[in-house]
Design a protein around this motif. Structure first.
Motif, PDB file in Angstrom:
ATOM      1  N   PHE A   1      -2.764  -1.995 -19.459  1.00  0.00           N
ATOM      2  CA  PHE A   1      -2.155  -1.363 -18.295  1.00  0.00           C
ATOM      3  C   PHE A   1      -1.619  -2.412 -17.322  1.00  0.00           C
ATOM      4  O   PHE A   1      -2.045  -3.559 -17.330  1.00  0.00           O
ATOM      5  N   ILE A   2      -0.701  -1.972 -16.467  1.00  0.00           N
ATOM      6  CA  ILE A   2      -0.092  -2.844 -15.471  1.00  0.00           C
ATOM      7  C   ILE A   2      -0.023  -2.114 -14.128  1.00  0.00           C
ATOM      8  O   ILE A   2       0.358  -0.951 -14.069  1.00  0.00           O
ATOM      9  N   LEU A   3      -0.432  -2.805 -13.076  1.00  0.00           N
ATOM     10  CA  LEU A   3      -0.321  -2.294 -11.716  1.00  0.00           C
ATOM     11  C   LEU A   3       0.164  -3.417 -10.813  1.00  0.00           C
ATOM     12  O   LEU A   3      -0.004  -4.600 -11.136  1.00  0.00           O
ATOM     13  N   GLY A   4       0.734  -3.047  -9.681  1.00  0.00           N
ATOM     14  CA  GLY A   4       1.169  -4.074  -8.746  1.00  0.00           C
ATOM     15  C   GLY A   4       1.815  -3.487  -7.508  1.00  0.00           C
ATOM     16  O   GLY A   4       1.965  -2.275  -7.358  1.00  0.00           O
ATOM     17  N   VAL A   5       2.209  -4.374  -6.638  1.00  0.00           N
ATOM     18  CA  VAL A   5       2.876  -4.016  -5.392  1.00  0.00           C
ATOM     19  C   VAL A   5       4.369  -4.250  -5.586  1.00  0.00           C
ATOM     20  O   VAL A   5       4.775  -5.300  -6.100  1.00  0.00           O
ATOM     21  N   ASN A   6       5.177  -3.283  -5.169  1.00  0.00           N
ATOM     22  CA  ASN A   6       6.620  -3.396  -5.362  1.00  0.00           C
ATOM     23  C   ASN A   6       7.299  -3.946  -4.110  1.00  0.00           C
ATOM     24  O   ASN A   6       8.195  -3.323  -3.556  1.00  0.00           O
ATOM     25  N   ASN A   7       6.846  -5.086  -3.668  1.00  0.00           N
ATOM     26  CA  ASN A   7       7.425  -5.756  -2.511  1.00  0.00           C
ATOM     27  C   ASN A   7       7.581  -7.227  -2.815  1.00  0.00           C
ATOM     28  O   ASN A   7       6.964  -7.748  -3.729  1.00  0.00           O
ATOM     29  N   LYS A   8       8.375  -7.863  -2.022  1.00  0.00           N
ATOM     30  CA  LYS A   8       8.453  -9.319  -2.135  1.00  0.00           C
ATOM     31  C   LYS A   8       7.211  -9.943  -1.499  1.00  0.00           C
ATOM     32  O   LYS A   8       6.768 -10.998  -1.897  1.00  0.00           O
ATOM     33  N   GLU A   9       6.657  -9.274  -0.512  1.00  0.00           N
ATOM     34  CA  GLU A   9       5.506  -9.810   0.215  1.00  0.00           C
ATOM     35  C   GLU A   9       4.332  -8.838   0.176  1.00  0.00           C
ATOM     36  O   GLU A   9       4.449  -7.694   0.608  1.00  0.00           O
ATOM     37  N   PHE A  10       3.215  -9.294  -0.344  1.00  0.00           N
ATOM     38  CA  PHE A  10       1.990  -8.490  -0.412  1.00  0.00           C
ATOM     39  C   PHE A  10       1.542  -8.074   0.981  1.00  0.00           C
ATOM     40  O   PHE A  10       0.957  -7.014   1.166  1.00  0.00           O
ATOM     41  N   GLU A  11       1.835  -8.898   1.949  1.00  0.00           N
ATOM     42  CA  GLU A  11       1.418  -8.632   3.322  1.00  0.00           C
ATOM     43  C   GLU A  11       2.021  -7.331   3.863  1.00  0.00           C
ATOM     44  O   GLU A  11       1.473  -6.721   4.778  1.00  0.00           O
ATOM     45  N   ASP A  12       3.161  -6.887   3.297  1.00  0.00           N
ATOM     46  CA  ASP A  12       3.747  -5.610   3.718  1.00  0.00           C
ATOM     47  C   ASP A  12       2.774  -4.470   3.452  1.00  0.00           C
ATOM     48  O   ASP A  12       2.679  -3.524   4.234  1.00  0.00           O
ATOM     49  N   LEU A  13       2.061  -4.552   2.338  1.00  0.00           N
ATOM     50  CA  LEU A  13       1.062  -3.532   2.011  1.00  0.00           C
ATOM     51  C   LEU A  13      -0.089  -3.579   3.014  1.00  0.00           C
ATOM     52  O   LEU A  13      -0.553  -2.538   3.486  1.00  0.00           O
TER      53      LEU A  13
END
Length: 164
Positions: A97-109
């Protein structure tokens, strides 16, 4: 270290942020911490795919092994998701499986949830998953993961990942 004769999850994080998130998930009260084997951060999403390729060699022999990779999609979710499905042989798609944040910057999350602490953020993300409440995932940063989380649930991963 997870017992290889029972369902277990190898987690391959891209960087320290994802490593901290996984550590927070492991500390959550609704997760069975004994099923995790967390790798060191890979240092980039391409390196995660290299480690994934190496780990898939063990899947035929280790029937209870599952693999989760955590990467930044960097606003390129579709192409990286396609790359993932091109990389994983069809006979293993029920365990990788694959998961992640769809931003250039994790800090946005982090700003979105107003949480700077990764452990608290992780707990927030998994707190309602066993009940299939994915409301914390329904935002521009994480909604790309909803199909993959649904796939994990449909394949029975939630049955052994979360405590009853």
């Amino acid at each position: 270290m997870a017992n290889i004769y029972k369902h277990h999850l190898i987690v391959i994080p891209e960087d320290d942020k994802y490593n901290n998130i996984v550590n927070g998930i492991v500390l959550s009260s609704n997760v069975d911490e004994n099923i995790f084997n967390i790798f060191r951060p890979s240092g980039g999403w391409l390196k995660v795919f290299e480690q994934l390729e190496d780990q898939m060699k063990h899947l035929e022999r280790l029937k209870y092994r599952h693999i989760l990779i955590l990467i930044d999609f960097d606003e390129k979710f579709e192409s990286r998701y396609k790359m993932f499905f091109d990389e994983v042989p069809s006979e293993y798609l029920d365990r990788v499986f694959i998961l992640g944040v769809n931003n250039k910057e994790f800090e946005d999350l982090q700003r979105f949830f107003s949480l700077s602490n990764f452990e608290k953020l992780a707990k927030k993300l998994v707190e309602n998953c066993p009940d299939s409440d994915l409301s914390n995932w329904k935002n521009k940063h994480l909604e790309c993961n909803l199909a993959e989380i649904g796939r994990m649930k449909d394949l029975g991963v939630f049955d052994w990942l979360f405590k009853k």
